[in-house]
Write an enzyme that holds these catalytic residues in place. Sequence first.
Site, PDB file in Angstrom:
ATOM      1  N   ASP A 126       0.855  -1.190   0.000  1.00 28.26           N
ATOM      2  CA  ASP A 126       0.000   0.000   0.000  1.00 28.26           C
ATOM      3  C   ASP A 126       0.883   1.230   0.000  1.00 28.26           C
ATOM      4  O   ASP A 126       1.989   1.224   0.564  1.00 28.26           O
ATOM      5  CB  ASP A 126      -0.908   0.009   1.229  1.00 28.26           C
ATOM      6  CG  ASP A 126      -2.007  -1.043   1.152  1.00 28.26           C
ATOM      7  OD1 ASP A 126      -2.483  -1.327   0.044  1.00 28.26           O
ATOM      8  OD2 ASP A 126      -2.396  -1.563   2.213  1.00 28.26           O
ATOM      9  N   ASP A 144      -6.953  -1.479  -4.673  1.00 27.70           N
ATOM     10  CA  ASP A 144      -8.037  -1.144  -3.743  1.00 27.70           C
ATOM     11  C   ASP A 144      -8.953  -0.075  -4.340  1.00 27.70           C
ATOM     12  O   ASP A 144     -10.174  -0.135  -4.180  1.00 27.70           O
ATOM     13  CB  ASP A 144      -7.467  -0.638  -2.420  1.00 27.70           C
ATOM     14  CG  ASP A 144      -6.596  -1.647  -1.711  1.00 27.70           C
ATOM     15  OD1 ASP A 144      -6.822  -2.865  -1.880  1.00 27.70           O
ATOM     16  OD2 ASP A 144      -5.677  -1.218  -0.981  1.00 27.70           O
TER      17      ASP A 144
END
Length: 166
Positions: A126, A144
């Site tokens: 991330d 995401d």
Amino acid sequence: MAKRSASRGTGGLALWLGLSALVILLDQLSKIAVLRTFAYGEARPVTDFFNLVLVYNRGAAFSFLAQAGGWQRWLFTAIGIVATVFIVWLMKRHAGQRMFCLALALIMGGALGNVIDRVAYGHVIDFLDFYAGRYHWPAFNLADSAIFLGAALLIVDEIRRVRRQS
């Protein structure tokens, strides 16, 4: 008529699978760029509400089960693969429903982007960090974002479908 519908469905499926592949490619390229540029935990401000930061998520959304003993890696990988098979089946059945298939293609591309991370690294990479003051939204990635956008489009598609039936 069935022949035209079948060929249109196949062509449509190729389009949606291609879009999913594009999502995976962009997701993986962005993660490779961040891995090559940042040290773990390093954050670089971009604006007064957004940083780029390299963090790892061993769990699911909002780090759900991140502290589990490692089994969650394979559980979330299996869920991603099963979801992909189901999504391809749905796209074949509903190839003419453009918004529905667009939404599914985004979700599938995002899910597979994160599956690749879990298999290759044991965690999801991330790097997008949005915040307001001291509050930071949990860091996320392009996969995401695609999943979120796909889910939002599913909701819009369903609302439109219900309104058309009314």
